[in-house]
Enzyme design. Sequence first.
Site, PDB file in Angstrom:
ATOM      1  CE1 TYR A  20      -3.221  -2.815  -0.067  1.00 41.39           C
ATOM      2  CE2 TYR A  20      -3.675  -2.523   2.318  1.00 41.39           C
ATOM      3  CZ  TYR A  20      -4.052  -3.166   1.170  1.00 41.39           C
ATOM      4  OH  TYR A  20      -4.879  -4.162   1.095  1.00 41.39           O
TER       5      TYR A  20
HETATM    6  P1  FDA Z   1       3.036  -2.693 -10.444  1.00 44.47           P
HETATM    7  O1  FDA Z   1       3.467  -3.321 -11.841  1.00 44.47           O
HETATM    8  O2  FDA Z   1       2.701  -1.206 -10.338  1.00 44.47           O
HETATM    9  O3  FDA Z   1       4.508  -3.029  -9.522  1.00 44.47           O
HETATM   10  C1  FDA Z   1       4.607  -2.478  -7.874  1.00 44.47           C
HETATM   11  C2  FDA Z   1       6.047  -2.421  -7.700  1.00 44.47           C
HETATM   12  O4  FDA Z   1       6.730  -3.494  -7.830  1.00 44.47           O
HETATM   13  C3  FDA Z   1       6.619  -1.512  -8.742  1.00 44.47           C
HETATM   14  O5  FDA Z   1       7.549  -0.727  -7.740  1.00 44.47           O
HETATM   15  C4  FDA Z   1       7.218  -2.105  -9.689  1.00 44.47           C
HETATM   16  O6  FDA Z   1       8.499  -1.576 -10.253  1.00 44.47           O
HETATM   17  C5  FDA Z   1       7.739  -3.427  -8.941  1.00 44.47           C
HETATM   18  N1  FDA Z   1       7.606  -4.673  -9.904  1.00 44.47           N
HETATM   19  C6  FDA Z   1       6.685  -5.101 -10.670  1.00 44.47           C
HETATM   20  N2  FDA Z   1       6.865  -6.064 -11.186  1.00 44.47           N
HETATM   21  C7  FDA Z   1       8.425  -6.139 -11.212  1.00 44.47           C
HETATM   22  C8  FDA Z   1       8.933  -7.051 -11.569  1.00 44.47           C
HETATM   23  N3  FDA Z   1       8.698  -8.101 -12.211  1.00 44.47           N
HETATM   24  N4  FDA Z   1      10.236  -7.371 -11.027  1.00 44.47           N
HETATM   25  C9  FDA Z   1      10.755  -6.245 -10.061  1.00 44.47           C
HETATM   26  N5  FDA Z   1       9.938  -5.319  -9.720  1.00 44.47           N
HETATM   27  C10 FDA Z   1       8.682  -5.409 -10.110  1.00 44.47           C
HETATM   28  N6  FDA Z   1      -2.410  -5.802  -2.055  1.00 44.47           N
HETATM   29  C11 FDA Z   1      -2.715  -6.934  -1.374  1.00 44.47           C
HETATM   30  O7  FDA Z   1      -1.628  -7.420  -0.587  1.00 44.47           O
HETATM   31  N7  FDA Z   1      -3.824  -7.322  -1.143  1.00 44.47           N
HETATM   32  C12 FDA Z   1      -4.994  -6.873  -1.933  1.00 44.47           C
HETATM   33  O8  FDA Z   1      -5.976  -7.580  -1.883  1.00 44.47           O
HETATM   34  C13 FDA Z   1      -4.723  -5.815  -2.786  1.00 44.47           C
HETATM   35  N8  FDA Z   1      -5.771  -5.286  -3.512  1.00 44.47           N
HETATM   36  C14 FDA Z   1      -5.656  -4.229  -4.371  1.00 44.47           C
HETATM   37  C15 FDA Z   1      -6.635  -3.827  -5.087  1.00 44.47           C
HETATM   38  C16 FDA Z   1      -6.465  -2.622  -6.123  1.00 44.47           C
HETATM   39  C17 FDA Z   1      -7.494  -1.944  -6.761  1.00 44.47           C
HETATM   40  C18 FDA Z   1      -4.905  -2.332  -6.186  1.00 44.47           C
HETATM   41  C19 FDA Z   1      -4.501  -0.950  -7.256  1.00 44.47           C
HETATM   42  C20 FDA Z   1      -3.877  -2.538  -5.566  1.00 44.47           C
HETATM   43  C21 FDA Z   1      -4.187  -3.693  -4.430  1.00 44.47           C
HETATM   44  N9  FDA Z   1      -3.281  -4.236  -3.603  1.00 44.47           N
HETATM   45  C22 FDA Z   1      -3.552  -5.181  -2.777  1.00 44.47           C
HETATM   46  C23 FDA Z   1      -1.728  -3.697  -3.671  1.00 44.47           C
HETATM   47  C24 FDA Z   1      -1.020  -4.377  -4.838  1.00 44.47           C
HETATM   48  O9  FDA Z   1      -0.711  -5.630  -3.972  1.00 44.47           O
HETATM   49  C25 FDA Z   1       0.474  -3.729  -4.952  1.00 44.47           C
HETATM   50  O10 FDA Z   1      -0.041  -2.238  -5.712  1.00 44.47           O
HETATM   51  C26 FDA Z   1       1.243  -4.457  -5.929  1.00 44.47           C
HETATM   52  O11 FDA Z   1       2.440  -3.955  -5.663  1.00 44.47           O
HETATM   53  C27 FDA Z   1       0.843  -4.325  -7.165  1.00 44.47           C
HETATM   54  O12 FDA Z   1       1.559  -5.439  -7.884  1.00 44.47           O
HETATM   55  P2  FDA Z   1       1.645  -4.982  -9.600  1.00 44.47           P
HETATM   56  O13 FDA Z   1       2.499  -6.018 -10.407  1.00 44.47           O
HETATM   57  O14 FDA Z   1       0.252  -4.948 -10.055  1.00 44.47           O
HETATM   58  O15 FDA Z   1       2.224  -3.559  -9.539  1.00 44.47           O
END
Ligand code: FDA
Length: 539
Positions: free
Chosen positions: A477
């Site tokens: 978060y």
């Molecule tokens: P994103 O791609 O934005 O990456 C997030 C971070 O990780 C960035 O710093 C990115 O550079 C890095 N990153 C991404 N992929 C990478 C990779 N392959 N290698 C290295 N670094 C990498 N959380 C939770 O625990 N339980 C929940 O139920 C929810 N629900 C929820 C709902 C909604 C609508 C949102 C917007 C967010 C949540 N979250 C959540 C939060 C979510 O777990 C958190 O935002 C994650 O980091 C999202 O991962 P993504 O890959 O989607 O994000």
Amino acid sequence: MKFLNISALILLLIFSTSLAVSAAEHDPDFDDFLECLGDELKNDTSFSDDVYTPNNSSYTSILRFSIQNLRFGTPSTPKPWLIITPQQESQIPPVIYCAKENGMEIRTRSGGHDYEGLSYVSKLPFLVLDLINFSQVTVDAEAKTAWVQSGATLGSLYYSIAENSQTLGFPAGVCPTIGVGGHFSGGGYGTMLRKYGLAADNVIDARIIDVNGKILNRETMGEDLFWAIRGGGGASFGVILAWKVQLVDVPEHVTVFTIARTLEQNATQLLHKWQYIAHQFDKDLFMRVLLSRMNSNQDGRNYTIQASFNSLFLGGIDRLLPIMQESFPELGLVREDCTEMSWIQSTLYFAGFPIDSREILLNRTQPSVRYFKAKSDYVQNPIPEYGLEGIWRLFYEAEANEAVLILSPYGGRMDEIPASSIPFPHRAGNLYKIQHLVYWEEAEAQNSDSYISWIRRLYSYMAPYVSKLPRAAYINYRDLDIGVNNDNGATSYPQASIWGFKYFKNNFDRLVRVKTIADPENFFKNDQSIPSLLSQWKN
Ligand code: FDA
């Protein structure tokens, strides 16, 4: 590694000749970068189709596709110099090499859900490495494991598990469009955390590309780096390609219910009691509470507060009812409130979809993407009723029209896992976590500051009732209010400790040590990346 303290490590690194090789120290040059990439990938004729400059007609749609917070999709939001959507692992090391050579930052994006947009926004010249094409999930139901590529969504992981077994599941987040790349590397919790812990607790192997472009697995990266990427945030350490996860047993039928109560229906007293019992329920029972404001014309007030008790029980109704009758009779749960369904249907239920529309889990787009700001807190002692009433008063303010507080109970398995097992430290001693959220609509975009200041007021108000020294926060978060690095990345250990100890408590020091070995020049950096001791020394 464990035996080195921070100062010994600085000395070791300063005298290490291998560190004489440094990243480019000149201004980034876009043309040089592209030329370098062209040279490195000259035999890969298809790669140019996966590189989007701002002149490319698809650039904007590719950028926007995974933006999950409209606050970072405005015309004034800094944009990447280019977006790269690789198709193969071998295409990534040259991107890292050429970015290093030409002083460009890389933002790795998997699902784009970062609350502060860190996967696609930077103040420095940068490119987005978008892993949207790395979305394969391979389930081995017999071994109860799965390999899942970083760009896959939680929904596609859940879907693939259910296609292979009715009695296996995985304990990760509620929103199906989240990417596993960011989610697992920050912890990742959902409705099964009281039974099985976090997603990161159930990762058993991973593939990562390090700063030298090497592809490593658990064995070759070593246990320190493998520890760090399971909760320490992947973006500080490299590009995570895929995770191997341990699947967990789920019963053929689980039970869900949601009971909503307003202030007039004793919501304050019910919530007060919930704080004492939700972390002590049977591990099979997860009961979170969502607090929001509703219109009302009772008692001369325009508004009331609604508390929704939203539950998953890993068992049938017949076993749930006596548990609820014994521990929380005040809620008045009856059989008619409950629905039995399969675990996969429960993932749809919690995501707000019809439970028989499993294919929706494969959709990468959320039904509604909005402007929002979020913060998190941990509660270690029940908040008294008068404390809760102060929250209600803040909810009556104009900006709270679309505010939500989500209270998720801990206890169960979360209490059993040691705080140093992975970087995520928030274990025994926490009754529940609060996610504070305020949303607003496009029409209010000009007034974003007033919504952000409302949530900051709420956060100040909560201070006496939540964890202290540090006031703990959950990295998934993401909240830049709690402290940031310097824009140029040269951030001292004390400065980074301001936010680092809130997310990681004492695990922060080990993260710094791992970072200093894995990425001494601090190539992989952002506003809240783990600092390298060597890089701050040099700068
Ligand atoms: P994103 O791609 O934005 O990456 C997030 C971070 O990780 C960035 O710093 C990115 O550079 C890095 N990153 C991404 N992929 C990478 C990779 N392959 N290698 C290295 N670094 C990498 N959380 C939770 O625990 N339980 C929940 O139920 C929810 N629900 C929820 C709902 C909604 C609508 C949102 C917007 C967010 C949540 N979250 C959540 C939060 C979510 O777990 C958190 O935002 C994650 O980091 C999202 O991962 P993504 O890959 O989607 O994000």
